[in-house]
Design a protein around this motif. Structure first.
Motif, short mmCIF file in Angstrom:
data_model
loop_
_atom_site.label_atom_id
_atom_site.label_comp_id
_atom_site.label_asym_id
_atom_site.label_seq_id
_atom_site.Cartn_x
_atom_site.Cartn_y
_atom_site.Cartn_z
N PHE A 241 0.82 -1.20 0.00
CA PHE A 241 0.00 0.00 0.00
C PHE A 241 0.86 1.26 0.00
O PHE A 241 0.50 2.27 -0.61
N GLU A 242 1.99 1.21 0.67
CA GLU A 242 2.90 2.35 0.67
C GLU A 242 3.45 2.59 -0.73
O GLU A 242 3.58 3.74 -1.17
N ARG B 267 0.70 4.12 -2.74
CA ARG B 267 0.48 5.51 -2.35
C ARG B 267 1.55 6.43 -2.96
O ARG B 267 1.24 7.51 -3.47
N ARG B 268 2.80 5.99 -2.92
CA ARG B 268 3.87 6.79 -3.51
C ARG B 268 3.70 6.93 -5.01
O ARG B 268 3.95 8.00 -5.57
N ILE C 277 1.01 9.47 -5.68
CA ILE C 277 1.47 10.84 -5.42
C ILE C 277 2.37 11.30 -6.56
O ILE C 277 2.26 12.44 -7.04
#
Length: 536
Positions: free
Chosen positions: A24-25, A28-29, A32
């Protein structure tokens, strides 16, 4: 449950949770990093959906104008940045390279442009002859047209030269030269009867219309003339050494300022693109009839464009550069969507520069040199479209072309594409020139006006991507010369340091000034303190 089994279960759960958190990280990156691309794609889809949803309501012209107004402002902002961006980037880029390097890059670029445009013309010819989209019944369904226009391929080539060498640089900022044919009435007197008696004379007056070639100016930036001046100015500036340092830094700073302005305008892309697409869908006439009658023509052009983009262009990149071509292609999606929405390579130029710098990271000296030239003369998609359209009109009129005429259309389409302006629907004018080489009826070109708003957007993506791939390939071929240029700059800096001059401030990617590597200060021998040189 044994304690060992419980500990193993806990470890597995912890490992799964860590993996999920990391996944998930990572997502997310990625979101972004590609937020602007995501909202741009959303803007395109929203514009398409809104346009087709509102078409059945048959909105008034004022309502359609208001729907298109945000897109109009977005286009004006992009065009506002074109001229300062071209001037600053070309002068700063060419000044950092020596004259020999500029010449080699220019030759490689022009050779690549000619070969790719010819490839597109040949591809379009093969597809249109295989698919045969031209139907003689199409003219009867869409109606007869009476549009006529005099145009020759020679005029386009000569206008290209006139615009490369403008006679007034300030006029080139807002006007460009072009050849037009003005009808002129020629009076012919036929005298009959007895010439000795004035009363018996009968004079028959015949008026004939003759088209006279003349050179006029039309509104629009003469990008070619400005590019030529900036290249020459920057090349000469680069030969002046330290005296030109302040001027080069000035144009470099202007380029950076304009690019920061582009970064701000980019966040208006979703609204602007959605508005442009929605307004264009609402403004067209009988969309269903046009798609039904000209659907095979649209399919032929689209097939050629996407086959070249996704197969031929990627193959050329892989063979020469030896890298993953689709990763490079994905990095240019933002610029591709902007080119599709604006239908103009020049209008998408600020966004293209940003993608080249931040996404695919092509050497700015190459991208600043090639992209302004390419958006004016490299029209791969236009060469393909002109070839397909010329054979399409010939097929509608049941003209059987010989092998020599087919080759003539290919070569004429390639030559005509270089004289195309980087503005929407400019290719329709070029079809007149190509049709005149095979004596095909030019009045049928107006049949394509109804669907050119869509086809123009498809082929513009080919034009823009052709420029970007040219920059990557020329950068790879010029790697040794670029390294030599970097070594020469480093040597000059070392010589300047040895001679006691301050080195210029260096900047990193965050544009924060860094301390010079070394500073050498010359002291006059007469400056003494108690018999010894004063230390600073």
């Amino acid at each position: 449950m044994a304690p060992e089994e419980g500990d193993a279960s806990v470890k597995n759960c912890n490992g799964t949770n860590v993996f999920t958190v990391r996944k998930f990280e990572h997502i997310r990156r990625w979101m972004i990093t590609n937020l602007l691309l995501i909202v741009t794609i959303s803007g395109v889809l929203f514009g398409l959906a809104l346009g087709f949803l509102l078409r059945p309501l048959k909105l008034s012209p004022d309502a359609v104008m208001l729907m298109s107004y945000p897109g109009e402002l977005f286009m004006r902002l992009l065009k506002l940045l074109i001229l300062p961006l071209i001037i600053a980037s070309l002068i700063a880029g060419s000044a950092r390279l020596n004259a020999s390097m500029n010449g080699k890059i220019a030759v490689r670029t022009l050779i690549y442009f000619v070969l790719t445009s010819l490839t597109n013309a040949i591809l379009g010819t093969i597809l249109v002859l295989l698919i045969h989209p031209g139907d003689p019944h199409t003219k009867g369904v869409l109606g007869e047209v009476t549009m006529d226009r005099e145009a020759h391929i020679l005029d386009g080539i000569l206008d290209l030269g006139r615009n490369i060498f403008p006679d007034n640089l300030f006029q080139a900022a807002f006007q460009q030269a072009h050849t037009v044919y003005i009808p002129k009435n020629v009076v012919v007197h036929n005298v009959t009867g007895n010439e000795t008696s004035a009363a018996m004379d009968a004079i028959e007056v015949v008026t004939e219309v003759e088209l006279v070639r003349t050179i006029q100016y039309r509104s629009g930036t003469n990008t070619l003339g400005i590019i030529f001046f900036c290249l020459v100015f920057g090349t000469v500036l680069g030969t002046m050494g330290a005296k030109a340092y302040v001027v080069v830094e000035f144009f470099t700073t202007v380029d950076e300022v304009v690019m920061r302005m582009v970064s701000g305008v980019m966040w208006l892309t979703p609204i602007g693109i959605g508005s442009v697409i929605c307004g264009k869908i609402l403004s067209v006439g009988d969309l269903g009839l046009m798609m039904q009658q000209l659907g095979w023509f649209i399919f032929t052009v689209a097939l050629g464009v996407f086959f070249y983009q996704l197969v031929i262009m990627q193959l050329i990149y892989f063979i020469i550069v030896r890298r993953n071509p689709y990763k490079y292609y994905w990095g240019l999606i933002q610029a591709t969507l902007t080119a599709f929405a604006t239908a103009s390579t020049a209008a998408a130029l600020p966004v293209t520069f940003r993608c080249m710098d931040e996404k695919v990271r092509v050497d700015p000296r190459i991208s600043r040199f090639i992209l302004p030239i390419g958006c004016t003369i490299n029209m791969d998609g236009t060469a393909l479209f002109v070839a397909v359209a010329s054979f399409f009109i010939a097929q509608m009129n049941e003209l059987h072309l010989t092998l020599g005429e087919i080759i003539t259309v290919c070569l004429a389409s390639t030559a005509a594409s270089f004289s195309s302006a980087s503005v929407p629907s400019a290719a329709l004018v070029l079809i007149f020139m190509v049709l005149s080489t095979i004596d095909a009826p030019v009045q049928d070109v107006s049949l394509l006006f109804a669907i050119d708003w869509f086809v123009d957007r498809i082929r513009t993506t080919n034009n823009m991507l052709g420029d970007c791939y040219a920059a990557a390939i020329v950068e790879h071929l010029s790697k040794e010369q670029l390294m030599a240029a970097d070594a020469a700059v480093y040597e000059q800096e070392q010589m300047a340091a040895a001679n006691g001059h301050f080195l210029p401030m260096q900047y990193d990617d965050s544009s924060e000034p860094l301390e010079p590597q070394s500073v050498v200060v010359e002291m006059q021998s007469s400056v003494l303190t108690n018999g010894a040189a004063r230390k600073l």
